[in-house]
Design an enzyme around this catalytic site. Structure first.
Site, PDB file in Angstrom:
ATOM      1  NE  ARG A 237      21.296  23.339  48.280  1.00 51.42           N
ATOM      2  CZ  ARG A 237      22.368  22.767  47.757  1.00 51.42           C
ATOM      3  NH1 ARG A 237      23.574  23.123  48.169  1.00 51.42           N
ATOM      4  NH2 ARG A 237      22.251  21.834  46.823  1.00 51.42           N
ATOM      5  CD  GLU A 266      23.441  30.332  46.081  1.00 52.27           C
ATOM      6  OE1 GLU A 266      23.832  29.566  45.189  1.00 52.27           O
ATOM      7  OE2 GLU A 266      23.567  30.084  47.297  1.00 52.27           O
ATOM      8  CG  HIS A 284      26.480  27.540  45.450  1.00 48.76           C
ATOM      9  ND1 HIS A 284      25.155  27.564  45.786  1.00 48.76           N
ATOM     10  CD2 HIS A 284      26.882  26.253  45.652  1.00 48.76           C
ATOM     11  CE1 HIS A 284      24.769  26.360  46.171  1.00 48.76           C
ATOM     12  NE2 HIS A 284      25.815  25.543  46.091  1.00 48.76           N
TER      13      HIS A 284
END
Length: 324
Positions: A237, A266, A284
């Site tokens: 993350r 993000e 991602h």
């Protein structure tokens, strides 16, 4: 009659087939993240919510439908959901661990090799017709074989990433909150503190969940501990790494490079990262294979259905909410 489900975004077809088999499903018709207002509207009258990691599921959303029986997250992480609120309301929250383990480990290794061997700038150079022939100093990278791999968080994905290091004859260091790894599982791996790992590793790969304790776990101090020839890989993350500090470290060559699949804010990406050629940036895609994304959706659908019909789901974060 089938139970009702709201799906916040269309999934790969094998998952959609399973969803429609189990539920009377309303699906987000747009290929984008829904607004909060759209989620609030969509969840009304539904037994189940199947959401994605891009959907912030907060207190208001969780409480808007009094008959909501389950929230099923299409991800191995669940920091996008207010789990304490769901638990307080007795709503089970499910997720999809295990399914994406090997696929995400593959991607971590893709980043390791890409950044160490300068794959992305070499590809661009070649496509732009700049390649005029072999040269002894053309795109010199760094070896991967025989080096030291540091795994921050030896969970399922960390272990899968570490196992692949055997093929490169690498030494493995790792951090783990609880017991050490069995030597039969990973011969020669050494459990160390984070500081020691950062000092010694040539490649540092992050595989821990994001929570308040892990925010900016890797910041300016930690990056300064790393070798100037080392690389940081993050497929976990984004907020685990202080992006401002990372950009500074990459610009100043405090570390040699980085491979990132996730970002602090993000989908926004720090402009400093985009300007650098010693970092590989992916959108991602850690679990982005046809097989894995399909299996994730099937598990998410089956998790939701199990709760609605009074059975035990494959994976649940707050099992205390299940009715006995």
């Amino acid at each position: 009659m089938k139970p009702n489900l709201f799906l916040t975004r269309k999934l790969p077809q094998p998952a959609m087939d399973r969803i429609h088999e189990l539920f009377d499903a309303e699906v987000n018709p747009y290929d984008r993240v829904l607004t909060k207002k759209e989620v609030l509207e969509g969840i009304k009258g539904k037994d189940a919510l199947l959401c994605l990691l891009t959907d912030p599921i907060d207190k208001e959303i969780i409480s808007v439908e009094p008959n909501l029986k389950v929230i099923s997250n299409y991800a191995v992480g669940y920091n996008n959901i207010d789990v304490p609120e769901a638990t307080a309301l007795g709503i089970p929250v499910c997720y999809t661990p295990g399914v994406l383990t090997e696929t995400t480990a593959d991607l971590a290794w893709a980043l390791i090799l890409a950044v160490a061997r300068k794959i992305v700038p070499s590809d661009l150079y070649t496509r732009q017709h700049q390649f005029k022939g072999w040269g002894p100093e053309l795109f010199l990278g760094n070896d991967v074989h025989g080096k030291t791999l540091g795994i921050v968080g030896m969970g399922r994905i960390g272990m899968a990433t570490a196992r692949r290091a055997a093929g490169f004859n690498m030494k493995v260091l790792y951090t783990k909150r609880r017991e050490a790894v069995d030597d039969k599982e990973l011969p020669g791996a050494e459990k160390v503190e984070l500081q020691d790992l950062l000092i010694r590793a040539d490649f540092v790969s992050i595989h821990i969940p994001f929570n308040p304790e892990t925010k900016h776990l890797v910041g300016e101090r930690e990056l300064r501990l790393m070798k100037s020839s080392s690389y940081l890989i993050n497929t976990a993350r984004g907020p685990i790494v202080d992006e401002d500090a990372l950009v500074k470290a990459l610009e100043q060559k405090t570390i040699a490079g980085a491979g990132l699949d996730v970002y602090e804010n993000e989908p926004e990406i720090h402009p400093g990262l985009i300007a650098l050629d010693n970092v590989v940036l992916l959108p991602h895609t850690g679990s982005a294979t046809l097989e894995t994304r399909g299996q994730m959706g099937i598990m998410a659908a089956e998790n939701a259905h199990a709760v609605v019909v009074g059975k035990k789901p494959h994976a649940i974060i707050n099992p205390q909410t299940l009715k006995q």
